[in-house]
Design a protein around this motif. Sequence first.
Motif, PDB file in Angstrom:
ATOM      1  N   ARG A 119       0.859  -1.181   0.000  1.00 49.82           N
ATOM      2  CA  ARG A 119       0.000   0.000   0.000  1.00 49.82           C
ATOM      3  C   ARG A 119       0.898   1.235   0.000  1.00 49.82           C
ATOM      4  NH1 ARG A 119      -4.919   1.589   3.433  1.00 49.82           N
ATOM      5  NH2 ARG A 119      -4.713   3.829   3.760  1.00 49.82           N
ATOM      6  N   MET A 120       0.634   2.165  -0.907  1.00 48.59           N
ATOM      7  CA  MET A 120       1.413   3.402  -0.961  1.00 48.59           C
ATOM      8  C   MET A 120       0.499   4.614  -0.807  1.00 48.59           C
ATOM      9  SD  MET A 120       4.338   2.870  -3.876  1.00 48.59           S
ATOM     10  CE  MET A 120       5.484   1.487  -3.817  1.00 48.59           C
ATOM     11  N   GLU A 121       1.089   5.664  -0.232  1.00 44.20           N
ATOM     12  CA  GLU A 121       0.420   6.954  -0.121  1.00 44.20           C
ATOM     13  C   GLU A 121       1.417   8.032  -0.509  1.00 44.20           C
ATOM     14  OE1 GLU A 121      -0.821   7.339   3.904  1.00 44.20           O
ATOM     15  OE2 GLU A 121      -2.342   5.748   3.790  1.00 44.20           O
ATOM     16  N   ARG A 122       0.910   9.142  -1.035  1.00 47.14           N
ATOM     17  CA  ARG A 122       1.797  10.260  -1.303  1.00 47.14           C
ATOM     18  C   ARG A 122       2.496  10.692  -0.025  1.00 47.14           C
ATOM     19  NH1 ARG A 122      -0.274  13.824  -5.214  1.00 47.14           N
ATOM     20  NH2 ARG A 122       1.086  15.439  -4.349  1.00 47.14           N
ATOM     21  N   LYS A 123       3.790  10.943  -0.105  1.00 45.88           N
ATOM     22  CA  LYS A 123       4.534  11.402   1.057  1.00 45.88           C
ATOM     23  C   LYS A 123       3.916  12.696   1.566  1.00 45.88           C
ATOM     24  CE  LYS A 123       9.105  12.892   2.577  1.00 45.88           C
ATOM     25  NZ  LYS A 123      10.500  13.217   2.178  1.00 45.88           N
ATOM     26  N   GLY A 138       5.782  13.119 -11.606  1.00 41.27           N
ATOM     27  CA  GLY A 138       6.451  12.246 -10.648  1.00 41.27           C
ATOM     28  C   GLY A 138       5.944  12.494  -9.241  1.00 41.27           C
ATOM     29  N   ILE A 139       5.962  11.458  -8.422  1.00 40.28           N
ATOM     30  CA  ILE A 139       5.534  11.570  -7.029  1.00 40.28           C
ATOM     31  C   ILE A 139       6.507  10.818  -6.133  1.00 40.28           C
ATOM     32  CG2 ILE A 139       3.070  11.882  -7.506  1.00 40.28           C
ATOM     33  CD1 ILE A 139       2.695   8.872  -6.919  1.00 40.28           C
ATOM     34  N   LYS A 140       6.536  11.199  -4.858  1.00 34.52           N
ATOM     35  CA  LYS A 140       7.222  10.440  -3.827  1.00 34.52           C
ATOM     36  C   LYS A 140       6.162   9.811  -2.929  1.00 34.52           C
ATOM     37  CE  LYS A 140      11.810  12.507  -3.426  1.00 34.52           C
ATOM     38  NZ  LYS A 140      12.491  11.261  -3.834  1.00 34.52           N
ATOM     39  N   THR A 276       8.459  20.565  -8.055  1.00 34.38           N
ATOM     40  CA  THR A 276       9.233  19.414  -7.614  1.00 34.38           C
ATOM     41  C   THR A 276       8.521  18.761  -6.444  1.00 34.38           C
ATOM     42  OG1 THR A 276      11.427  18.616  -7.011  1.00 34.38           O
ATOM     43  CG2 THR A 276      10.704  20.687  -6.005  1.00 34.38           C
ATOM     44  N   TYR A 277       9.110  17.690  -5.895  1.00 34.53           N
ATOM     45  CA  TYR A 277       8.456  16.902  -4.857  1.00 34.53           C
ATOM     46  C   TYR A 277       8.256  17.724  -3.589  1.00 34.53           C
ATOM     47  CZ  TYR A 277      10.085  13.189  -7.961  1.00 34.53           C
ATOM     48  OH  TYR A 277      10.347  12.397  -9.051  1.00 34.53           O
TER      49      TYR A 277
END
Length: 277
Positions: A119-123, A138-140, A276-277
């Motif tokens: 499971r991932m979530e945006r940082k 792009g995402i982290k 950017t991130y």
Amino acid sequence: MTTWKTIASSTTTPKEVKTRAPATVAASPCTAAKVTVETVAMLPPDRTRTTVGVGEKVKLTYSLGSAAWTASKGTLTSATGQTVTFEAPDQAATVTIKATGGGCTCTLTFTVIEPTGVRMERKPGSGIQHTNGIPSVGIKTVIFLEPDTVSFQFIQISEDDCPGVVTGYFVGTPLDGIRHGSHGAGTWVPVGPTIAGKGSRVVGNDTAQSGHCNFGTPYSNGTFDWAIPWKFRVGGGADKVFATVHQRFTIDAAGDMTVSKAGASGAAGLTDPSSTY
């Protein structure tokens, strides 16, 4: 002469009834024999559970003092003693543990489970990576291993290699068939504590970035997909694939792009300001 007749009384004194007290049976010492369970991981909060993750460590204590210990699978820190630590095996299993001491034997059964998903979530606090005027996104992310009912903090995880599969705009471009092996695959990463409702938190973040996708105009609909095998291992043991995580990018006729990975997602329009991130 007077003759007296003796007549029996109609009342009699009952004889005393005596009863025997029941025999007292001494309680068996084995009724007090038990094994106390305490997981080494502080989370999940139920530290007495007997369902554990692969590689998870559990402290076991025998109530009657020193005991001889056996485990059908996994390992024990010692074969004797009042307290030992059980380390679950590196694959799903049902494990029987026995403690024998003081003339008694206790048996305990553990259910060992493997991670079932990612499971991932945006940082939190992060933005979208994008270059103005160029199709890019792009995402982290932060990463969790499911389920959240056990701890996977005693394992490591890694992404494996796979080819990129494309449609539409991306066919015949440098992304067509590009391997994931040179973009982060093969690195083993540790796992941290369990977060309720999410899973065991992987140490570190993941980056899902398209790079510049300016492969000429006109732009058109297209997709890029990495079907990434995810592996786990306990210590330096054998690895095993437990999930496939899709890292997907899309582009449309306007040059706008999206990215998604294990539930986390982001989007950037072609004319959006650089970020950017």
